[in-house]
Write a protein that holds these residues in place. Structure first.
Motif, short mmCIF file in Angstrom:
data_model
loop_
_atom_site.label_atom_id
_atom_site.label_comp_id
_atom_site.label_asym_id
_atom_site.label_seq_id
_atom_site.Cartn_x
_atom_site.Cartn_y
_atom_site.Cartn_z
N ASN A 1 3.95 3.63 9.88
CA ASN A 1 4.97 2.45 10.41
C ASN A 1 4.10 1.19 11.61
O ASN A 1 4.69 0.37 11.42
CB ASN A 1 6.17 2.85 11.37
CG ASN A 1 7.33 3.38 9.79
OD1 ASN A 1 7.06 3.02 9.29
ND2 ASN A 1 7.70 4.00 10.37
N SER A 2 3.61 1.91 12.19
CA SER A 2 3.03 1.44 13.57
C SER A 2 1.82 0.98 13.06
O SER A 2 0.73 0.45 13.52
CB SER A 2 2.65 2.42 14.81
OG SER A 2 1.81 3.60 14.16
N THR A 3 1.22 0.71 11.28
CA THR A 3 -0.26 0.35 11.15
C THR A 3 -0.23 -0.71 10.73
O THR A 3 1.09 -0.97 10.25
CB THR A 3 -0.72 1.58 10.57
OG1 THR A 3 -0.54 2.98 10.67
CG2 THR A 3 -1.94 0.91 9.49
N ASP A 4 -1.19 -2.16 10.41
CA ASP A 4 -0.77 -3.04 10.27
C ASP A 4 -0.42 -2.81 8.95
O ASP A 4 -1.08 -2.02 8.39
CB ASP A 4 -1.64 -4.19 10.84
CG ASP A 4 -2.08 -5.42 10.24
OD1 ASP A 4 -0.45 -5.38 10.18
OD2 ASP A 4 -2.35 -5.95 10.18
N LYS A 5 0.05 -3.83 7.87
CA LYS A 5 0.26 -3.65 6.15
C LYS A 5 -0.96 -3.67 4.98
O LYS A 5 -1.12 -3.46 4.61
CB LYS A 5 1.25 -4.41 5.71
CG LYS A 5 2.53 -4.02 5.99
CD LYS A 5 4.01 -5.06 5.61
CE LYS A 5 5.47 -4.86 5.94
NZ LYS A 5 6.09 -5.37 4.84
N ASP A 6 -1.62 -4.42 5.85
CA ASP A 6 -3.41 -5.11 5.09
C ASP A 6 -4.03 -4.31 5.26
O ASP A 6 -4.39 -3.80 4.53
CB ASP A 6 -3.54 -6.15 5.91
CG ASP A 6 -3.02 -7.69 5.81
OD1 ASP A 6 -2.48 -7.20 5.14
OD2 ASP A 6 -3.14 -8.20 6.80
N GLN A 7 -3.83 -2.94 6.74
CA GLN A 7 -4.74 -1.12 5.69
C GLN A 7 -4.47 -0.25 5.63
O GLN A 7 -4.68 0.85 5.44
CB GLN A 7 -4.72 -1.32 7.29
CG GLN A 7 -5.17 -2.09 8.60
CD GLN A 7 -5.29 -2.06 10.32
OE1 GLN A 7 -4.80 -0.46 11.17
NE2 GLN A 7 -6.48 -2.63 11.12
N TYR B 1 -7.13 4.97 2.75
CA TYR B 1 -6.40 5.48 4.00
C TYR B 1 -5.09 6.31 3.70
O TYR B 1 -4.80 6.85 4.10
CB TYR B 1 -5.97 3.98 4.75
CG TYR B 1 -4.62 4.53 6.24
CD1 TYR B 1 -6.37 4.46 6.70
CD2 TYR B 1 -3.71 4.37 6.14
CE1 TYR B 1 -5.41 4.04 8.55
CE2 TYR B 1 -3.07 4.55 7.34
CZ TYR B 1 -3.79 4.29 8.65
OH TYR B 1 -3.34 4.58 9.09
#
Length: 298
Positions: A263-269, A274
């Motif tokens: 939830n705290s990670t950028d969607k692009d990543q 990953y």
């Protein structure tokens, strides 16, 4: 095996040693060889691969003395798998040649012996990690899974080996359709577990489905993943598998931390590469394969 599932390893070995003594006293060679095989499986599940190899070898010697082709082929298959785990590739190749000889001289053309050879061949091809041979192994696993056979162990093993290949393909290709293939395999795994009343397998199949749900990340799948972990833990508790239930509790805690990280990670990543690394699904499948799905507690 029930005692081992409850975390009572020493008691399990004591029962097996007692069974060996009885089988030897009454001259029951089939039971004598089968118990050595079971001890080999137990040591494999504990990660003691050299001891596992030794006991599989003892079972093979007994079955050769009995001239029982089916049992010899099963023992050779176990020896091939354990040889690959301890990087004794030459031993695995020698065992495969022996298995091929049994198949070629089998006048009854036993389907089980043929499939034992096919699965062993696929495992060796996959072990060498060459793309062309992995592709050949993949075709064999798919064929075995589609077969109507009573040896469910072979289907389970093929499903797990194929799942590892598909996860590798998912990492490199990013094709979302592979998730559907993985889900279908795990559903088949659950069906077998329920039919065979194999509750350890059932617990692990729920865990695998939970991790796959995370890979296809959306709010609905997150809820599904959490539910599957709770069902897995409840199943373990209902069967008295306290150690396994405790390990699943750790998985539930780890999942909450994982979801917070996602939830705290950028969607692009949030690539499949990953998410596979984050869920540790690849290493989890590999551990199940290594340590024997029938017995593994974690």
């Amino acid at each position: 095996n029930i005692y081992y599932a409850k975390g009572e390893t020493e008691l399990t070995l004591n029962y097996y040693n007692h069974a060996l003594k009885i089988a030897d006293e009454i001259g029951d060679k089939l039971q004598f060889g089968s118990v050595f095989n079971n001890i080999g499986e137990l040591y494999q599940s504990m990660g003691e691969f050299e001891k596992s190899f030794s006991n599989y070898n003892k079972s093979l010697e007994i079955f050769i003395e009995m001239q029982s082709k089916a049992e010899i082929s099963f023992a050779l298959h176990n020896l091939i798998n354990i040889s690959l785990l301890i990087n004794h590739e030459n031993e695995a190749e020698i065992s495969l040649k022996k298995l091929e000889e049994i198949k070629s001289h089998d006048l009854e053309k036993s389907k089980i012996i043929e499939l034992t050879y096919m699965l062993s061949l696929a495992n060796i091809k996959k072990h060498y990690k060459r793309f062309s041979e992995i592709g050949e192994a993949q075709k064999i696993y798919i064929q075995i899974i589609s077969e109507d056979i009573v040896k469910h162990d072979f289907i389970v093993e093929s499903i797990l080996q194929l799942s590892e290949i598909l996860l590798l393909e998912l990492k490199f290709s990013g094709k979302e359709s592979i998730l559907s293939e993985l889900t279908a395999l795990i559903e088949k795994l659950q069906k077998i577990a329920k039919e065979q009343k194999s509750f350890i397998l059932l617990c692990h199949s729920y865990l695998l489905e939970s991790k796959i749900s995370i890979l296809n990340f959306n709010p609905d799948n997150i809820e599904k993943s959490t539910t599957l972990l709770k069902v897995s833990k409840k199943t373990a508790e209902n069967q008295g598998y306290k150690y396994l239930a405790n390990r699943i509790s750790f998985e539930i805690e780890a999942q909450q931390r994982m979801i917070a990280k996602i939830n705290s990670t950028d969607k692009d990543q949030l690539t499949f590469d990953y998410l596979i690394e984050l869920t540790e699904i690849e290493s989890y499948v590999l551990k199940i394969i290594k340590n024997n799905i029938k017995l593994i507690n974690f």
